[in-house]
Design a protein around this motif. Structure first.
Motif, PDB file in Angstrom:
ATOM      1  N   GLU A 173       0.815  -1.214   0.000  1.00  0.00           N
ATOM      2  CA  GLU A 173       0.000   0.000   0.000  1.00  0.00           C
ATOM      3  C   GLU A 173       0.846   1.260   0.000  1.00  0.00           C
ATOM      4  O   GLU A 173       0.296   2.368   0.025  1.00  0.00           O
ATOM      5  N   MET A 174       2.160   1.125  -0.027  1.00  0.00           N
ATOM      6  CA  MET A 174       3.052   2.277   0.110  1.00  0.00           C
ATOM      7  C   MET A 174       3.704   2.633  -1.223  1.00  0.00           C
ATOM      8  O   MET A 174       4.128   1.745  -1.966  1.00  0.00           O
ATOM      9  N   PRO A 175       3.808   3.926  -1.550  1.00  0.00           N
ATOM     10  CA  PRO A 175       4.509   4.324  -2.769  1.00  0.00           C
ATOM     11  C   PRO A 175       5.992   3.976  -2.676  1.00  0.00           C
ATOM     12  O   PRO A 175       6.633   4.225  -1.653  1.00  0.00           O
ATOM     13  N   ASP A 176       6.520   3.399  -3.735  1.00  0.00           N
ATOM     14  CA  ASP A 176       7.915   2.944  -3.723  1.00  0.00           C
ATOM     15  C   ASP A 176       8.889   4.055  -3.359  1.00  0.00           C
ATOM     16  O   ASP A 176       9.881   3.824  -2.659  1.00  0.00           O
ATOM     17  N   ALA A 177       8.612   5.279  -3.832  1.00  0.00           N
ATOM     18  CA  ALA A 177       9.562   6.375  -3.622  1.00  0.00           C
ATOM     19  C   ALA A 177       9.717   6.747  -2.161  1.00  0.00           C
ATOM     20  O   ALA A 177      10.712   7.371  -1.787  1.00  0.00           O
ATOM     21  N   ASP A 178       8.745   6.375  -1.326  1.00  0.00           N
ATOM     22  CA  ASP A 178       8.796   6.756   0.084  1.00  0.00           C
ATOM     23  C   ASP A 178       9.150   5.592   1.002  1.00  0.00           C
ATOM     24  O   ASP A 178       9.004   5.683   2.221  1.00  0.00           O
ATOM     25  N   VAL A 179       9.628   4.506   0.429  1.00  0.00           N
ATOM     26  CA  VAL A 179      10.109   3.362   1.204  1.00  0.00           C
ATOM     27  C   VAL A 179      11.618   3.305   1.043  1.00  0.00           C
ATOM     28  O   VAL A 179      12.137   3.135  -0.063  1.00  0.00           O
ATOM     29  N   ARG A 180      12.350   3.466   2.117  1.00  0.00           N
ATOM     30  CA  ARG A 180      13.810   3.509   2.035  1.00  0.00           C
ATOM     31  C   ARG A 180      14.370   2.105   1.782  1.00  0.00           C
ATOM     32  O   ARG A 180      13.948   1.131   2.417  1.00  0.00           O
ATOM     33  N   ILE A 181      15.315   2.051   0.858  1.00  0.00           N
ATOM     34  CA  ILE A 181      15.870   0.783   0.374  1.00  0.00           C
ATOM     35  C   ILE A 181      17.370   0.756   0.607  1.00  0.00           C
ATOM     36  O   ILE A 181      18.051   1.769   0.483  1.00  0.00           O
ATOM     37  N   ARG A 182      17.897  -0.425   0.948  1.00  0.00           N
ATOM     38  CA  ARG A 182      19.349  -0.635   0.994  1.00  0.00           C
ATOM     39  C   ARG A 182      19.637  -2.016   0.436  1.00  0.00           C
ATOM     40  O   ARG A 182      19.004  -2.997   0.833  1.00  0.00           O
TER      41      ARG A 182
END
Length: 551
Positions: A173-182
């Motif tokens: 349900e979350m926009p990809d741009a606002d999920v921090r990735i590493r």
């Protein structure tokens, strides 16, 4: 024959906080309104047989504090969930959440009455105050180890940390741009629009919201707060405020600033700014432009800086971000640079302003970075209505200070944010030394002739803490006198809510919303102002808090 007063406060050091500030010895109140301010001998003549006379024992009486920017239910939720504001490390945060999980066992009958009972929640962490100054991650929160979803919300509410269970549940349900990735995987850190899914999942039901509001209003009165401008979104809070008001159980005044995604409902109901009761009124339409400095999402004209003072030359999706920004907090978006991001872009902002204006509604625009403030002023320049508001305005250039002063826009700001402007603090890490000292330019704004209102954004909800921060600010451009800081939290906030005729000063003809302080803010060491005790708080002449418990 003059009718007797209902209440007289005497043997006091009364500061009217009018311009100029005048002092008196006593205040008389009738039917909730101030009818006299002056010498004790003169005012006490208004006392009758049934008049309640309060001997203030030489204490200071001021207009009650009005917090011009709050999220009051969050104060209540912090009081009933895990309060992470005082933890010193990721480990301590996890321990607090473990304790909360044990207290909030959903299998227990007394904890089974709300949609958020399954969740383990914590509010108010600020990693910038930790030696290990990084955001909490899923790897940390998995240590709570309950099998239940866990979320820790950062103090600014623009960033949250989720455990693996919560991530699995909400990620879609979350926009990809606002999920921090590493390294190609979510870290558990989410920002801005990604929090919408979390808020929806943990929104309290009506009974739980009533408990949160009760806890928050009780805390507010303990701090001398007589009114708040509450930012409300997809919440039962407005209904709870009105229910409490109808039965005479709402101890403070509440001005409801509805999020812009409520515009359809506001229009359908025919709500207008300033409509409502004595205690609950419609305020502004609230909208974002940018995010927060703590989340590196406030929109700046120049890049964020590394802790060593150099510019972060990698975009926010790269791995080489400074330790305060936290490499685990990298953005997953490809369109984000290190100048922050738009949460509501300028074109959409103009549409919100135009629609709100057409509905006779005040607009309150969240704008933290200088680029966001510039776009906000551009949008409001074409507005016909008066007294729109910029919320926060933490990063200002000289020309923006002048533009705010030349407009009829109210600068609704938070003096407690100066805790981050101290040497080695959050602003130094995110913005560098020059912008640290040029943040939150309260003195410059007043000198230029701007209208300044203070609120806390609940970080923390404590006006005297904010006053102390403003009076002890590290730079002349920020620093205020005691009277200036108090006015921003009283008459300035009243003006921001179109309430200057009713509230904000201790004068005949104003409502008797008052606070009694144990010591004078003018007489103590400036660094001790936050430690001054509130002895009593009055709203409409009614004692809603009495530290001595005698009333």
């Amino acid at each position: 024959m003059t009718a007797a007063a209902d209440l007289v406060l005497t043997n006091a050091e009364v500061h009217t906080l009018a311009d100029p500030d005048e002092t008196a010895e006593a205040v008389a109140v009738r039917d909730g309104w101030i009818v006299a301010v002056g010498r004790a001998f003169d005012v006490e003549h208004l006392a009758g047989v049934e008049t309640d006379v309060i001997d203030c024992e030489g204490r200071v009486v001021l207009p009650g504090f009005i917090d011009a920017h709050t999220h009051l239910p969050m104060v209540g939720r912090r009081l009933v969930e895990a309060d992470l504001s005082a933890v010193d490390s990721p480990g301590e945060a996890v321990e607090a959440l473990v304790d909360r999980a044990a207290e909030n066992d959903p299998e227990a009958a007394e904890n089974s009455d709300g949609p958020d009972r399954e969740w383990v929640l914590g509010f108010g962490y600020d990693e910038s105050a930790w030696d290990d100054d990084r955001y909490l991650t899923a790897a940390d929160l998995d240590g709570v180890d309950t099998g239940r979803p866990v979320a820790a919300v950062r103090e600014d509410m623009h960033l949250a940390s989720l455990d693996s269970t919560a991530l699995d549940r909400l990620r879609g349900e979350m926009p990809d741009a606002d999920v921090r990735i590493r390294a190609g995987e979510p870290t558990g850190v989410v920002v801005e629009d990604a929090l919408d899914a979390l808020w929806a999942a943990v929104e309290p039901d009506r009974a739980a919201m009533r408990r949160a509001v009760h806890a928050a209003t009780e805390r507010a009165t303990e701090l001398g707060v007589v009114g708040v401008h509450d930012m409300v979104r997809r919440s039962a809070a407005p209904a709870v405020y009105r229910e409490l008001d109808q039965v005479g159980e709402l101890p403070i005044r509440v001005r409801l600033n509805y999020w812009s995604d409520h515009l359809d409902a506001v229009e359908e109901l025919g709500l207008r700014t300033n409509h409502g009761s004595d205690r609950v009124r419609t305020g502004a339409i609230k909208t974002y432009t940018d995010g927060s400095i703590g989340g590196r999402t406030a929109k700046l004209s120049e890049p964020y800086t590394n802790t060593d003072g150099g510019s972060a030359d990698a975009d926010a999706g790269g791995g080489d971000v400074d330790s305060a920004g936290d490499p685990d907090a990298d953005s997953g978006g490809d369109d984000t640079d290190d100048r922050g991001q738009w949460v509501v872009d300028p074109e959409e902002l103009r549409e919100v302003v135009a629609r709100a204006e057409a509905m006779d509604l005040q607009v309150a625009v969240h704008a933290i970075g200088d680029e966001a403030v510039r776009e906000t002023l551009d949008a409001l320049d074409g507005a016909d209505g008066a007294r729109h508001r910029i919320e926060h305005a933490e990063v200002l250039t000289d020309d923006l200070v002048e533009r705010i002063a030349e407009s009829d826009v109210v600068a609704s700001m938070q003096p407690n944010f100066l805790k981050w402007a101290r040497e080695g603090g959050l602003y130094a890490a995110r913005l560098g030394e020059q912008r640290r000292l040029a943040s939150n330019r309260f003195s410059d704004l007043l000198d230029a002739g701007a209208d300044l209102a203070f609120g806390s954004d609940c970080m923390p909800l404590d006006p005297l803490y904010g006053v102390q921060q403003a009076v002890t600010a590290p730079d002349d451009r920020q620093r205020l006198s005691v009277a200036e800081a108090l006015r921003a939290y009283t008459s300035g906030a009243a003006y921001a809510g179109f309430d200057e005729r009713r509230l904000g000063t201790v004068e005949a003809g104003k409502l008797a919303d008052l606070v009694v302080l144990d010591r004078s803010p003018w007489d103590v060491d400036p660094g001790e102002i936050a430690g001054i005790e509130v002895r009593a708080t009055l709203v409409g002449g009614e004692v809603v808090f009495d530290r001595d418990g005698a009333r």
